[in-house]
Design a protein around this motif. Structure first.
Motif, PDB file in Angstrom:
ATOM      1  N   MET A  73       0.824  -1.188   0.000  1.00 32.82           N
ATOM      2  CA  MET A  73       0.000   0.000   0.000  1.00 32.82           C
ATOM      3  C   MET A  73       0.872   1.257   0.000  1.00 32.82           C
ATOM      4  SD  MET A  73      -3.061   1.087  -0.271  1.00 32.82           S
ATOM      5  CE  MET A  73      -3.517  -0.586  -0.568  1.00 32.82           C
ATOM      6  N   GLY A  74       2.106   1.121   0.489  1.00 30.08           N
ATOM      7  CA  GLY A  74       3.004   2.266   0.536  1.00 30.08           C
ATOM      8  C   GLY A  74       3.278   2.853  -0.834  1.00 30.08           C
ATOM      9  N   VAL A  75       3.429   2.014  -1.837  1.00 34.06           N
ATOM     10  CA  VAL A  75       3.702   2.503  -3.195  1.00 34.06           C
ATOM     11  C   VAL A  75       2.530   3.335  -3.698  1.00 34.06           C
ATOM     12  CG1 VAL A  75       4.063   1.802  -5.592  1.00 34.06           C
ATOM     13  CG2 VAL A  75       5.277   0.619  -3.768  1.00 34.06           C
ATOM     14  N   ILE A  76       1.323   2.858  -3.466  1.00 32.37           N
ATOM     15  CA  ILE A  76       0.146   3.603  -3.926  1.00 32.37           C
ATOM     16  C   ILE A  76       0.043   4.937  -3.188  1.00 32.37           C
ATOM     17  CG2 ILE A  76      -2.387   3.648  -3.941  1.00 32.37           C
ATOM     18  CD1 ILE A  76      -2.333   0.674  -4.559  1.00 32.37           C
ATOM     19  N   ASN A  77       0.173   4.909  -1.862  1.00 32.95           N
ATOM     20  CA  ASN A  77       0.022   6.134  -1.070  1.00 32.95           C
ATOM     21  C   ASN A  77       1.159   7.124  -1.269  1.00 32.95           C
ATOM     22  OD1 ASN A  77      -2.400   5.408   0.168  1.00 32.95           O
ATOM     23  ND2 ASN A  77      -1.354   4.325   1.798  1.00 32.95           N
ATOM     24  N   GLU A  78       2.391   6.633  -1.273  1.00 31.87           N
ATOM     25  CA  GLU A  78       3.553   7.514  -1.250  1.00 31.87           C
ATOM     26  C   GLU A  78       4.056   7.916  -2.625  1.00 31.87           C
ATOM     27  OE1 GLU A  78       6.421   5.489   1.189  1.00 31.87           O
ATOM     28  OE2 GLU A  78       4.956   5.207   2.793  1.00 31.87           O
ATOM     29  N   HIS A  79       3.645   7.195  -3.663  1.00 30.43           N
ATOM     30  CA  HIS A  79       4.167   7.513  -4.980  1.00 30.43           C
ATOM     31  C   HIS A  79       3.076   7.732  -6.020  1.00 30.43           C
ATOM     32  CE1 HIS A  79       8.254   6.695  -3.691  1.00 30.43           C
ATOM     33  NE2 HIS A  79       7.801   5.592  -3.109  1.00 30.43           N
ATOM     34  N   LEU A  80       2.258   6.728  -6.233  1.00 34.93           N
ATOM     35  CA  LEU A  80       1.306   6.780  -7.341  1.00 34.93           C
ATOM     36  C   LEU A  80       0.251   7.869  -7.170  1.00 34.93           C
ATOM     37  CD1 LEU A  80       0.870   2.956  -7.948  1.00 34.93           C
ATOM     38  CD2 LEU A  80       2.322   4.560  -9.190  1.00 34.93           C
ATOM     39  N   ILE A  81      -0.404   7.916  -6.026  1.00 38.20           N
ATOM     40  CA  ILE A  81      -1.440   8.927  -5.822  1.00 38.20           C
ATOM     41  C   ILE A  81      -0.834  10.324  -5.791  1.00 38.20           C
ATOM     42  CG2 ILE A  81      -3.129   9.829  -4.163  1.00 38.20           C
ATOM     43  CD1 ILE A  81      -3.875   6.930  -3.525  1.00 38.20           C
ATOM     44  N   LEU A  82       0.307  10.464  -5.161  1.00 39.24           N
ATOM     45  CA  LEU A  82       0.936  11.788  -5.053  1.00 39.24           C
ATOM     46  C   LEU A  82       1.389  12.333  -6.406  1.00 39.24           C
ATOM     47  CD1 LEU A  82       3.073  11.390  -1.811  1.00 39.24           C
ATOM     48  CD2 LEU A  82       0.873  12.551  -2.083  1.00 39.24           C
ATOM     49  N   LEU A  83       1.810  11.462  -7.300  1.00 37.40           N
ATOM     50  CA  LEU A  83       2.332  11.902  -8.592  1.00 37.40           C
ATOM     51  C   LEU A  83       1.290  11.931  -9.703  1.00 37.40           C
ATOM     52  CD1 LEU A  83       5.728   9.977  -8.528  1.00 37.40           C
ATOM     53  CD2 LEU A  83       5.327  12.392  -8.016  1.00 37.40           C
ATOM     54  N   ALA A  84       0.158  11.295  -9.482  1.00 37.14           N
ATOM     55  CA  ALA A  84      -0.868  11.191 -10.520  1.00 37.14           C
ATOM     56  C   ALA A  84      -1.665  12.488 -10.640  1.00 37.14           C
ATOM     57  CB  ALA A  84      -1.806  10.040 -10.206  1.00 37.14           C
ATOM     58  N   ARG A  85      -2.281  12.646 -11.804  1.00 38.28           N
ATOM     59  CA  ARG A  85      -3.142  13.800 -12.062  1.00 38.28           C
ATOM     60  C   ARG A  85      -4.425  13.322 -12.726  1.00 38.28           C
ATOM     61  NH1 ARG A  85      -0.501  15.555  -8.799  1.00 38.28           N
ATOM     62  NH2 ARG A  85       1.162  17.043  -8.931  1.00 38.28           N
ATOM     63  N   GLY A  86      -5.515  13.996 -12.429  1.00 41.41           N
ATOM     64  CA  GLY A  86      -6.780  13.733 -13.102  1.00 41.41           C
ATOM     65  C   GLY A  86      -7.285  12.318 -12.957  1.00 41.41           C
ATOM     66  N   GLU A  87      -7.602  11.712 -14.107  1.00 40.24           N
ATOM     67  CA  GLU A  87      -8.184  10.372 -14.113  1.00 40.24           C
ATOM     68  C   GLU A  87      -7.268   9.332 -13.476  1.00 40.24           C
ATOM     69  OE1 GLU A  87      -9.750   9.154 -17.924  1.00 40.24           O
ATOM     70  OE2 GLU A  87     -10.311  11.220 -18.364  1.00 40.24           O
ATOM     71  N   SER A  88      -5.972   9.516 -13.573  1.00 42.05           N
ATOM     72  CA  SER A  88      -5.035   8.571 -12.966  1.00 42.05           C
ATOM     73  C   SER A  88      -5.186   8.550 -11.446  1.00 42.05           C
ATOM     74  CB  SER A  88      -3.595   8.920 -13.336  1.00 42.05           C
ATOM     75  OG  SER A  88      -3.402   8.805 -14.716  1.00 42.05           O
TER      76      SER A  88
END
Length: 73
Positions: A1-16
Motif C-alpha cells: 500500500m506504501g507505493v500507492i500512497n507515497e508515490h502513485l497517488i501523489l504523482l498522478a493527475r486527473g483520471e489517474s
C-alpha cells in the motif's frame, strides 16, 4: 500500500488519481472479505475512504473540465 500512497497517488493527475484511489479501495475491500472483527471494520473503513476520495476527485475533475469549456470527444 506504501507505493500507492507515497508515490502513485501523489504523482498522478486527473483520471489517474481516480484510478489509484479506486485501486486502493478495491485492495481494502478484498482484505475486508477475509478479516474478522475490528480488522474487518478497519479495512472496510479504509475502503470507503478511498472510494470517497476517488469520487471527490472525479467530481472535481469533471467540474474543472466543464468550467474550462472542454468538449467530450
Amino acid at each position: 500500500m506504501g507505493v500507492i500512497n507515497e508515490h502513485l497517488i501523489l504523482l498522478a493527475r486527473g483520471e489517474s488519481t481516480v484510478f489509484y484511489y479506486k485501486m486502493k479501495g478495491d485492495y481494502y475491500r478484498y482484505l475486508a472479505e477475509f478479516k474478522m472483527g475490528d480488522e474487518r471494520k478497519e479495512a472496510a473503513d479504509q475502503s470507503m475512504k478511498a472510494y470517497q476520495s476517488a469520487t471527490t476527485t472525479a467530481e472535481a475533475e469533471c467540474l474543472l473540465r466543464i468550467q474550462s469549456g472542454w468538449v467530450w470527444p
